[in-house]
Design an enzyme around this catalytic site. Sequence first.
Site, PDB file in Angstrom:
ATOM      1  CD  GLU A 101     -19.274 -25.947 -16.354  1.00 19.14           C
ATOM      2  OE1 GLU A 101     -19.104 -26.054 -15.129  1.00 19.14           O
ATOM      3  OE2 GLU A 101     -19.192 -24.874 -16.952  1.00 19.14           O
ATOM      4  CG  HIS A 171     -10.098 -20.738 -23.071  1.00 16.52           C
ATOM      5  ND1 HIS A 171      -9.368 -20.420 -21.960  1.00 16.52           N
ATOM      6  CD2 HIS A 171     -11.317 -20.221 -22.867  1.00 16.52           C
ATOM      7  CE1 HIS A 171     -10.120 -19.722 -21.130  1.00 16.52           C
ATOM      8  NE2 HIS A 171     -11.315 -19.589 -21.653  1.00 16.52           N
TER       9      HIS A 171
END
Lengths: 366, 339
Positions: A101, A171
């Site tokens: 990322e 999540h």
Amino acid sequence: MASCLRRYGRRLSVSICEKRELSTACEGKVIQQQQQQQQQQTAKLLNLCSAINQALHLALETDPRSYVFGEDVSFGGVFRCTTGLTERFGKNRVFNTPLCEQGIVGFGIGLAAMGNRAIAEIQFADYIYPAFDQIVNEAAKFRYRSGNQYDCGGLTIRAPYGAVGHGGHYHSQSPEAFFCHVPGIKVVIPRSPQQAKGLLLSCIRDPNPVVFFEPKWLYRLAVEEVPEHDYMLPLSEAEVIREGSDITLVGWGAQLSIMEQACTDAEKDGISCELIDLKTLIPWDKETVETSVRKTGRLLISHEAPVTGGFGAEISASIVERCFLRLEAPVARVCGLDTPFPLVFEPFYMPTKNKILDAIKSTVNY
Amino acid sequence: MVLGRAFEDMCAQMYYRGKMFGFVHLYNGQEAVSTGFIKLLKKEDYVVSTYRDHVHALSKGVPARAVMSELFGKTTGCCRGQGGSMHMFSKEHNLLGGFAFIGEGIPVATGAAFTSKYKREVLKEGDSEDVTLAFFGDGTCNNGQFFECLNLAALWKLPIVFVVENNLWAIGMSHLRATSDPEIWKKGPAFGMPGVHVDGMDVLKVREVAKAAIGRARRGEGPTLVECETYRFRGHSLADPDELRDPAEKAHYAARDPIISLKKYIIEKSLASEAELKVIEKKIDEVVEDAVEFANESPLPPRSQLLENVFADPKGFGIGPDGRYRCEDPKFTEGTAHV
């Protein structure tokens, strides 16, 4: 499901090529009647991921130096938001990155600094933290510290955020508050498919770096008529989506649908609620919220992120500064609890309709 | 291995029946790596895993009942239902967790390895170093944390073995298209540690390599990077339709199923008869069935557990001034009670 969406995407893209306007549409622009008729005829029922997919198709079509990249984007992405892009625009413009990322966002900043439009996808907002350094220290300060010689305005970072019912710790997080504390970037959160397409196109074409959080709960659930042409919605303008006179409610993203249910229920008890979608979190539209609070005298803010230090605190503080004498009750915040996002306890953690309803009643009856 | 396979298959069944939820990642096909490595460890050795951690937990000795309850989110689970599928922890068995985030476990494993080295060299406890195993996938090998830890471990000669479960796919991204040099074992020597490649579908070969690597670490000679070439038979998670992988590739690896290969080997070398193997399989089925029953009957955690363990002292946070859990305060549901 994926192949069905791919076929759908191709059909839509053909119709866009035939009928689209040439320049990016702004709210105040005069639209010719003929085109208006065409637009009304060519709105389709789409869910959130298809609306975002359309927006990405349009963005790549209109600017040959725009790129979409991230983890697993070329087959369509884990939420199928990027379906059809690689087939249509090629691997040079829509490509997968390895799992890094920090690298993805930093690389996007570099692309944007060179005048390209970089649309980076972070697979889940929970994974954005390795990139936090690049966003805060580089993207937000690029224009400032180079004295406007360079800027990374072409950077848009898209990430699905928010609860999804079974996401668990990693999540389901809502990290918008962290980014709202950084001067130099914009944070935008849409509430529905039609909004998402317009807002995403505005974000991509905005000359500032933007973090665009998409409520993943609504990817399939929210279905709306979305115009097929290229349109943009203005950033930093909040929208009053329901008029009322007793209390103002402010929210964004998926939480708005829950707030709307609470408003409908409150109506049955004779409480008239005004509901505002903030849309852009920073820079946020203080005027619209202030006008509404001056009308109603009460404010309630609701978001999924934990209450302490959430963005609701900023809204509350600003409104109290501006409307202190007008307020008839303390500003209420109905938010997630101050714990890590739980797995089994999710329904207990979330700011549910009943919690909001209770807070509306106690604020109105203060 | 058979327990792992049977357990994962049962997980899939339970998921589709709605008994468990969330993101569940199954380990079918990769059992040889888990068994080959973890069965060589002592109880005091540490294991750090990824989100594909059910079988690592089982191999390390966590009872199937505890793992199944954790998946169902019940109080009797190994983390009392807080973590779910991706977060298996066990203090008793020294399992330092499943990690949902790729690469996050590797620095944690490095810290655990440092502790065992310190315990032995400075505090002079114990006569050999406790080894730490860090498991992770091929996608993680492109992440910064991986490289940082290889450097740290080699620099300080930590008793750790980095085990790469290279199953060639990171959800939908092929390892060969995401990595400049797809041979991961080569990254070890770049940092000053040996890098070994092994066929991860053959449990005996994995065991050989594991013995050498773990022995090296235990003697204090430092870290090793082991790349196990393996394959997952199912999709990335139970929500993944698995359309992207070439059926020919899947068939190729299905033919090298570790359980079937080991069975063939055992029968050829007459180490056990078919009947004996069948008895083992039946016993395992019973264990898994029992685990499911146990998990079904276990209670869901009480609401008070939501506020426990955020900080060290629950009283300052989870328990209000009247001595009761704050979530029992009627104002809690209004969202107006402050926590």
